[in-house]
Design an enzyme around this catalytic site. Sequence first.
Site, short mmCIF file in Angstrom:
data_model
loop_
_atom_site.label_atom_id
_atom_site.label_comp_id
_atom_site.label_asym_id
_atom_site.label_seq_id
_atom_site.Cartn_x
_atom_site.Cartn_y
_atom_site.Cartn_z
NE ARG A 83 -18.62 -38.18 26.40
CZ ARG A 83 -19.43 -37.14 26.66
NH1 ARG A 83 -19.54 -36.14 25.79
NH2 ARG A 83 -20.12 -37.10 27.77
NE ARG A 153 -21.33 -33.01 22.27
CZ ARG A 153 -21.94 -33.20 23.44
NH1 ARG A 153 -22.02 -34.39 23.97
NH2 ARG A 153 -22.48 -32.19 24.09
CE LYS A 215 -25.89 -32.40 24.58
NZ LYS A 215 -26.25 -33.38 25.64
CE LYS A 217 -25.61 -36.45 22.13
NZ LYS A 217 -26.43 -36.93 23.26
CB CYS A 434 -26.58 -42.07 32.28
SG CYS A 434 -27.48 -41.38 33.68
CB CYS A 440 -23.20 -36.85 36.36
SG CYS A 440 -24.04 -35.74 35.22
CB CYS A 479 -30.68 -35.42 35.13
SG CYS A 479 -29.77 -35.00 33.62
CB CYS A 483 -26.60 -39.53 29.31
SG CYS A 483 -26.11 -37.81 29.23
#
Length: 570
Positions: A83, A153, A215, A217, A434, A440, A479, A483
């Site tokens: 990414r 991120r 994470k 954001k 996603c 994934c 899931c 995302c």
Amino acid sequence: MSEKHPGPLVVEGKLTDAERMKHESNYLRGTIAEDLNDGLTGGFKGDNFLLIRFHGMYQQDDRDIRAERAEQKLEPRHAMLLRCRLPGGVITTKQWQAIDKFAGENTIYGSIRLTNRQTFQFHGILKKNVKPVHQMLHSVGLDALATANDMNRNVLCTSNPYESQLHAEAYEWAKKISEHLLPRTRAYAEIWLDQEKVATTDEEPILGQTYLPRKFKTTVVIPPQNDIDLHANDMNFVAIAENGKLVGFNLLVGGGLSIEHGNKKTYARTASEFGYLPLEHTLAVAEAVVTTQRDWGNRTDRKNAKTKYTLERVGVETFKAEVERRAGIKFEPIRPYEFTGRGDRIGWVKGIDDNWHLTLFIENGRILDYPARPLKTGLLEIAKIHKGDFRITANQNLIIAGVPESEKAKIEKIAKESGLMNAVTPQRENSMACVSFPTCPLAMAEAERFLPSFIDNIDNLMAKHGVSDEHIVMRVTGCPNGCGRAMLAEVGLVGKAPGRYNLHLGGNRIGTRIPRMYKENITEPEILASLDELIGRWAKEREAGEGFGDFTVRAGIIRPVLDPARDLWD
């Protein structure tokens, strides 16, 4: 929200194994360099499997052939997802040509995947091509540093082609925030770019030796568009303008969508308003929010480690006061702002600078040459002649930005011939998924491969009930990590098992309300039967201009989520 029961500022207890790994990694080096030379496996071993995430990569395998390979006593077909770090989604045409070439020549799938975090991903990079991909990015001024794992991120910024001056200013701040919060370790440059080890010791003044608990954001958002879905993010700077010029930001902290099926201690949460700040305090405030979460976030349980949980534990006012203390400022009251939508305006838009901007709808953000629709080749041809830049949107679309009147016809001709301007319904334009299967590792149900045919069925229902010119913000995520941002949709499907989803209703068009679970673990025919009935009722019973999500709440079909930390699971 929960000022009545502030909890401890720091959670005591046994740290997670991820904390051990970061502590022992020598500032994210681990033994990645040695592992690169191990030809016996196509993957990274031990801690390196997780450490490469700090370098912008995830180790994956092709789940379509996993069982078959196991039968043949072969290891899974390991390949990396990479990414790119691309604050605000802006990419030059020279950079685009380089990534197009790499995708075509050095990845298993041959595609460029635009993501809803305004960047692109390569899927299917074999181990031998891992170092070359970082070197290719570096050669055109890009990198993949800190686009995954416990860092700040990729920083998002509203794609606003119309108000060009305001977008330019906001975009500069997105870049500054991104640079300010980057890790300082030289591990990335040493491992991937062969830069020499320097005798100085590494220091991480902002992120710390063990980086963030989870994470993190960040967004810069320009009202009235909420295209970047601010409530999915930990830290949001809402642009406040006077006479078309940026003067400061409203700060909202603590959004996030990830949940775990059946775990009522997890919840999606909208961000809390902290206040307004003038521009000159932006970086100090960004740093203060990050360091407060660094020091107070829960390092004993990764499922409770994000900023949203820290805010709920210590209380919004306590967290806000600490940010003020660290930044040396006092927030002013929130300045007025409102959102009217979050979709992209597909097609040509003329900016106030008299340049044109062409927003192309890219289904699922997947750029590939399809039969009769050579999207990838078409974009490459445009990149070769276009003098402006490309901008990736948070809706997985692409803007050809800054086209002078004289070049318009030439670019439109290529776009039309390549299938980049094929007409699609408003419903398809406002739907998103996603990646999910086959790459994934967390996927529980199909998402990207499921969405196109699912939307065919939804289009049929919209036509049946006479609302084809309308849209419902509809999202599928494979899931509960979320995302696909289904937990901010009017209709959100969250993957539960192959072919089965939890159906969430009651979000709104502008993305400021979390939807509640309406039915659990149901199949596509069951989802369509529910939506057939509800879309029919909406078409007949709605008030003027009332979106589907607002209708489901007003009609009593679903109770609105008002305080998700306490009522999401009711």
